[in-house]
Design a protein around this motif. Structure first.
Motif, PDB file in Angstrom:
ATOM      1  N   ILE A  84       2.957  22.309 -57.213  1.00 42.11           N
ATOM      2  CA  ILE A  84       4.278  21.966 -56.046  1.00 42.11           C
ATOM      3  C   ILE A  84       4.379  20.332 -55.937  1.00 42.11           C
ATOM      4  CG2 ILE A  84       4.227  21.904 -53.148  1.00 42.11           C
ATOM      5  CD1 ILE A  84       1.933  24.415 -53.317  1.00 42.11           C
ATOM      6  N   TYR A  85       5.496  20.136 -56.251  1.00 42.51           N
ATOM      7  CA  TYR A  85       5.923  18.502 -56.773  1.00 42.51           C
ATOM      8  C   TYR A  85       6.150  18.742 -54.724  1.00 42.51           C
ATOM      9  CZ  TYR A  85       6.179  18.595 -61.219  1.00 42.51           C
ATOM     10  OH  TYR A  85       5.112  18.690 -62.622  1.00 42.51           O
ATOM     11  N   CYS A  86       5.913  17.094 -54.104  1.00 45.96           N
ATOM     12  CA  CYS A  86       6.778  16.871 -53.427  1.00 45.96           C
ATOM     13  C   CYS A  86       7.237  15.422 -53.019  1.00 45.96           C
ATOM     14  CB  CYS A  86       5.361  16.806 -52.459  1.00 45.96           C
ATOM     15  SG  CYS A  86       5.662  16.364 -50.227  1.00 45.96           S
ATOM     16  N   VAL A  87       8.899  15.317 -53.070  1.00 49.43           N
ATOM     17  CA  VAL A  87       9.406  14.007 -52.518  1.00 49.43           C
ATOM     18  C   VAL A  87       9.681  13.501 -51.398  1.00 49.43           C
ATOM     19  CG1 VAL A  87      11.341  13.201 -53.433  1.00 49.43           C
ATOM     20  CG2 VAL A  87      10.429  14.666 -54.933  1.00 49.43           C
ATOM     21  N   VAL A  88       9.059  12.896 -51.296  1.00 51.51           N
ATOM     22  CA  VAL A  88       9.132  12.595 -49.593  1.00 51.51           C
ATOM     23  C   VAL A  88       8.868  11.326 -49.627  1.00 51.51           C
ATOM     24  CG1 VAL A  88       6.686  13.031 -49.390  1.00 51.51           C
ATOM     25  CG2 VAL A  88       7.945  13.035 -46.859  1.00 51.51           C
ATOM     26  N   GLY A  89       8.910  10.341 -48.372  1.00 52.68           N
ATOM     27  CA  GLY A  89       9.228   9.043 -47.567  1.00 52.68           C
ATOM     28  C   GLY A  89       9.214   9.466 -46.040  1.00 52.68           C
ATOM     29  N   CYS A  90       9.300   7.948 -45.904  1.00 47.38           N
ATOM     30  CA  CYS A  90       9.545   7.826 -44.016  1.00 47.38           C
ATOM     31  C   CYS A  90      10.824   6.765 -43.895  1.00 47.38           C
ATOM     32  CB  CYS A  90       8.308   6.894 -43.648  1.00 47.38           C
ATOM     33  SG  CYS A  90       6.847   8.930 -43.776  1.00 47.38           S
ATOM     34  N   GLY A  91      11.361   6.943 -42.673  1.00 43.76           N
ATOM     35  CA  GLY A  91      12.593   6.590 -42.063  1.00 43.76           C
ATOM     36  C   GLY A  91      12.206   5.081 -42.093  1.00 43.76           C
ATOM     37  N   GLY A  92      13.258   3.629 -41.671  1.00 44.47           N
ATOM     38  CA  GLY A  92      12.586   2.843 -41.416  1.00 44.47           C
ATOM     39  C   GLY A  92      12.821   2.800 -40.003  1.00 44.47           C
ATOM     40  N   ASP A  93      12.572   1.609 -39.368  1.00 46.60           N
ATOM     41  CA  ASP A  93      12.680   1.423 -37.393  1.00 46.60           C
ATOM     42  C   ASP A  93      12.375   2.869 -37.195  1.00 46.60           C
ATOM     43  OD1 ASP A  93      14.115  -1.367 -38.759  1.00 46.60           O
ATOM     44  OD2 ASP A  93      15.870  -0.690 -39.025  1.00 46.60           O
ATOM     45  N   ARG A  94      11.609   3.264 -37.216  1.00 49.59           N
ATOM     46  CA  ARG A  94      11.152   4.180 -36.539  1.00 49.59           C
ATOM     47  C   ARG A  94       9.607   4.642 -36.906  1.00 49.59           C
ATOM     48  NH1 ARG A  94      15.260   4.863 -36.343  1.00 49.59           N
ATOM     49  NH2 ARG A  94      17.270   5.948 -36.229  1.00 49.59           N
ATOM     50  N   ASP A  95       9.250   5.082 -35.918  1.00 53.74           N
ATOM     51  CA  ASP A  95       7.288   5.353 -35.646  1.00 53.74           C
ATOM     52  C   ASP A  95       6.472   4.988 -36.929  1.00 53.74           C
ATOM     53  OD1 ASP A  95       4.940   5.523 -35.244  1.00 53.74           O
ATOM     54  OD2 ASP A  95       5.294   8.124 -34.257  1.00 53.74           O
ATOM     55  N   PRO A  96       5.905   3.582 -36.615  1.00 54.51           N
ATOM     56  CA  PRO A  96       5.236   3.285 -38.276  1.00 54.51           C
ATOM     57  C   PRO A  96       3.872   4.567 -38.177  1.00 54.51           C
ATOM     58  CG  PRO A  96       5.078   1.766 -37.045  1.00 54.51           C
ATOM     59  CD  PRO A  96       6.258   2.404 -35.973  1.00 54.51           C
ATOM     60  N   SER A  97       3.342   4.477 -37.725  1.00 53.33           N
ATOM     61  CA  SER A  97       1.921   5.513 -37.423  1.00 53.33           C
ATOM     62  C   SER A  97       1.909   6.360 -38.310  1.00 53.33           C
ATOM     63  CB  SER A  97       1.263   6.111 -35.784  1.00 53.33           C
ATOM     64  OG  SER A  97       2.521   6.635 -35.060  1.00 53.33           O
ATOM     65  N   LYS A  98       3.528   6.928 -38.177  1.00 51.83           N
ATOM     66  CA  LYS A  98       3.064   8.734 -38.749  1.00 51.83           C
ATOM     67  C   LYS A  98       3.459   8.759 -40.359  1.00 51.83           C
ATOM     68  CE  LYS A  98       7.719   8.906 -39.189  1.00 51.83           C
ATOM     69  NZ  LYS A  98       8.915  10.105 -38.105  1.00 51.83           N
ATOM     70  N   ARG A  99       3.500   7.345 -41.142  1.00 51.61           N
ATOM     71  CA  ARG A  99       3.482   7.606 -42.392  1.00 51.61           C
ATOM     72  C   ARG A  99       2.358   7.707 -43.110  1.00 51.61           C
ATOM     73  NH1 ARG A  99       6.620   1.482 -41.721  1.00 51.61           N
ATOM     74  NH2 ARG A  99       8.922   2.739 -41.036  1.00 51.61           N
ATOM     75  N   PRO A 100       1.212   7.281 -43.046  1.00 53.38           N
ATOM     76  CA  PRO A 100       0.371   7.501 -43.273  1.00 53.38           C
ATOM     77  C   PRO A 100      -0.646   9.187 -42.931  1.00 53.38           C
ATOM     78  CG  PRO A 100      -0.446   5.977 -42.070  1.00 53.38           C
ATOM     79  CD  PRO A 100       0.546   5.609 -41.843  1.00 53.38           C
ATOM     80  N   ILE A 101       0.505   9.852 -42.464  1.00 55.45           N
ATOM     81  CA  ILE A 101      -0.273  10.732 -41.791  1.00 55.45           C
ATOM     82  C   ILE A 101       0.798  11.544 -42.755  1.00 55.45           C
ATOM     83  CG2 ILE A 101      -0.759  12.466 -40.016  1.00 55.45           C
ATOM     84  CD1 ILE A 101      -0.075  10.331 -38.009  1.00 55.45           C
ATOM     85  N   MET A 102       1.548  11.622 -42.963  1.00 56.14           N
ATOM     86  CA  MET A 102       2.429  11.899 -43.795  1.00 56.14           C
ATOM     87  C   MET A 102       2.275  12.233 -44.599  1.00 56.14           C
ATOM     88  SD  MET A 102       6.673  11.603 -41.904  1.00 56.14           S
ATOM     89  CE  MET A 102       7.299  12.831 -42.859  1.00 56.14           C
ATOM     90  N   ALA A 103       1.653  10.803 -45.941  1.00 55.52           N
ATOM     91  CA  ALA A 103       1.288  11.176 -46.720  1.00 55.52           C
ATOM     92  C   ALA A 103       0.259  11.539 -47.423  1.00 55.52           C
ATOM     93  CB  ALA A 103       1.482   9.356 -47.292  1.00 55.52           C
ATOM     94  N   LYS A 104      -1.284  11.150 -45.984  1.00 54.45           N
ATOM     95  CA  LYS A 104      -1.631  12.447 -46.134  1.00 54.45           C
ATOM     96  C   LYS A 104      -1.987  13.822 -46.099  1.00 54.45           C
ATOM     97  CE  LYS A 104      -6.811  13.038 -46.255  1.00 54.45           C
ATOM     98  NZ  LYS A 104      -6.651  14.101 -45.691  1.00 54.45           N
ATOM     99  N   ILE A 105      -0.848  14.617 -45.395  1.00 58.10           N
ATOM    100  CA  ILE A 105      -0.846  15.250 -45.719  1.00 58.10           C
ATOM    101  C   ILE A 105      -0.008  15.923 -46.742  1.00 58.10           C
ATOM    102  CG2 ILE A 105       0.764  17.295 -44.976  1.00 58.10           C
ATOM    103  CD1 ILE A 105       0.849  16.078 -42.350  1.00 58.10           C
TER     104      ILE A 105
END
Length: 494
Positions: free
Chosen positions: A377-398
């Motif tokens: 399973i390949y997952c290509v993902v990022g997080c949007g700028g100027d938005r909630d930074p606290s979810k970034r490491p959570i999404m990466a860990k998932i």
């Protein structure tokens, strides 16, 4: 369109004072100086960056004949002072456009995930049942077959009333509308006579705006606390359709005066899914409702789409459509652009483009992929700028917990440095567990070049979007187009 007499406009507003009162007929209501015409009523709205009270002179120069303000201003034309210009904007918009939502069936859908899919499901069912339909939402606004570009998930109160008026004039009798938490807090949904309110779920998102989950929940709850308090109904009682598997949903049941239909997979749900089977071909389940069981087979994949289907079933049933007709229409729906969208190719690689941009959304999509994936399973993902930074490491860990091959990349970096966003995503992760490719196109192409037959490639975060925001500029970018172009070029080389 006929104008609005100022005497009629005064009636619903708590007016502090009116200067230079005279008999006027308002030809337009606006809070935007760029749209002012002769005879306009200009409402001064204090925004995050611009205060309309500072633009009064410009409004008068362009032809405004009435100003509505909540701060003291100097003007040579009549000024109506009110306590809250945002409420005045909503109230006058309803009056000026003759309360169009009263003339149609209105379904409001709110929640962190699933709003777009659920509104499209509801619209498809209503259309199949013979209704003339409209949509207001993230991807576009839709009047019959006409699609109108949109900026916000939920427009401001004035734009919404104008849009609903246009729908009413074109004989639209039903509208499914996404209602965002921002819109609810900011009063953008004031004046809309919703018949049905749907709660899909609540998980971490938009905390850069709401700050806490408590405040985020409060914002969502406004749609339900403002529903049906008078017990006046058009054809059917006001009804709240609530996901009772979400603990926030259970709280909502006590916050609305409307009738409640709950949905979920738990035994407590009034609309319950059982005997669930998910595959890469679609999703099957039994729908238990009012002591009857209905077999359901939808073309869309995943547990989250079962919840979307249950929500849509409840909303349409509340509007008087028979269960069998609702299910039949849901089974015909092919899917929604950018929502678990399968991109066809001849390489025997399952490529999925999805809008998942929250921790819960990404986890749901990856868990669904895991149920049918035979290889990597390949997952290509990022997080949007100027938005909630606290979810970034959570999404990466998932991503690293569920996928087997992870490529972190840019989403919409906006005014943030994309490298800083990636640093925040990957903090605390073993660098051997992922690859960083900042350029999104290169990241997608790398995943496709490394994938082999039988693998699944999930490209998450942007879904239907056909742009990437870098700085304050929108650049054309479409995940699906990048995938299709890659395979076309590959086929030419063979």
């Amino acid at each position: 369109m006929n104008g609005l007499q100022i005497k009629k406009a005064i009636h619903p507003l708590k007016v502090q004072n009116i200067t230079s009162y005279e008999s006027l007929e308002i030809q337009q209501v606006t809070q935007d100086t760029r749209t002012i015409q002769k005879g306009s009523c200009f409402i001064c709205i204090e925004g995050a960056t611009i205060d309309g009270h500072d633009l009064v002179s410009k409004a008068i120069e362009q032809g405004a004949s009435l100003i509505i303000a909540e701060k003291k201003i100097t003007a040579a034309i009549p000024v109506m002072y009110v306590y809250d210009t945002k409420k005045a904007l909503a109230q006058l918009s309803v009056l000026f456009y003759d309360n169009p939502s009263k003339k149609m069936k209105m379904v409001g859908v709110t929640g962190t995930n699933g709003k777009t899919t659920t509104t499209h499901m509801i619209e498809a069912v209503l259309e199949k049942a013979g209704h003339q339909t409209g949509i207001i939402g993230t991807m576009y606004n839709k009047i019959g077959t006409e699609k109108i570009p949109t900026i916000n998930t939920t427009p401001d109160a004035l734009t919404t009333q104008k849009l609903l008026k246009k729908m009413s004039e074109q004989q639209i009798d039903s509208c499914a509308m996404e209602v965002s938490s921002h819109a609810l807090v900011q009063g953008r949904a004031w004046g809309i006579d919703f018949d049905v309110a749907v709660f899909t779920n609540l998980s971490q998102d938009h905390l850069e705006y709401h700050h806490t989950m408590t405040d985020y929940f409060y914002a969502k709850s406004l749609l339900f606390s403002q529903l049906g308090n008078s017990y006046e109904c058009k054809d059917y009682p006001k009804t709240a359709i609530i996901n009772c598997d979400d603990h926030y949903g259970r709280k909502l049941e006590q916050l609305t005066a409307a009738n409640v239909l709950t949905f979920g997979v738990s035994e407590e749900a009034v609309i319950q899914a059982k005997n669930i089977h998910i595959s890469s071909e679609g999703t099957r389940f039994d729908l238990d409702f009012m002591e009857k069981t209905y077999p359901v087979k939808i073309k869309m994949i995943g547990m989250f789409n079962i919840y979307n289907a249950l929500a849509s079933f409840g909303a349409c049933y509340a509007l008087g459509i028979k269960p069998n007709k609702v299910i039949s229409a849901l089974e015909e729906l092919p899917g929604v652009k950018g929502r678990f969208e399968l991109v066809p190719n001849q390489a025997d690689i399952t490529v999925i483009v999805d809008y998942a941009h929250t921790p819960d959304g990404l986890e749901n999509v990856l868990q669904t992929v895991k149920e049918f994936a035979k290889k990597d399973i390949y997952c290509v993902v990022g997080c949007g700028g100027d938005r909630d930074p606290s979810k970034r490491p959570i999404m990466a860990k998932i991503a690293t917990d569920i996928a087997t091959k992870i490529i972190f990349t840019s989403d919409n970096p906006r005014t943030e440095d994309p490298e800083v966003i990636l640093d925040q995503m990957t903090s605390g992760l073993d660098s051997r567990a992922y690859i960083r490719v900042t350029d999104r196109k290169s990241a997608i192409e790398r995943s496709l070049s490394e994938a082999t037959p039988g693998d699944v490639v999930l490209i998450a975060g942007k879904g239907h979007e056909n742009y990437q925001i870098i700085g304050k500029t929108k650049h054309h970018f479409d995940d699906v187009e990048v995938v299709m172009s890659y395979f076309e070029n590959k086929n030419r080389r063979l």
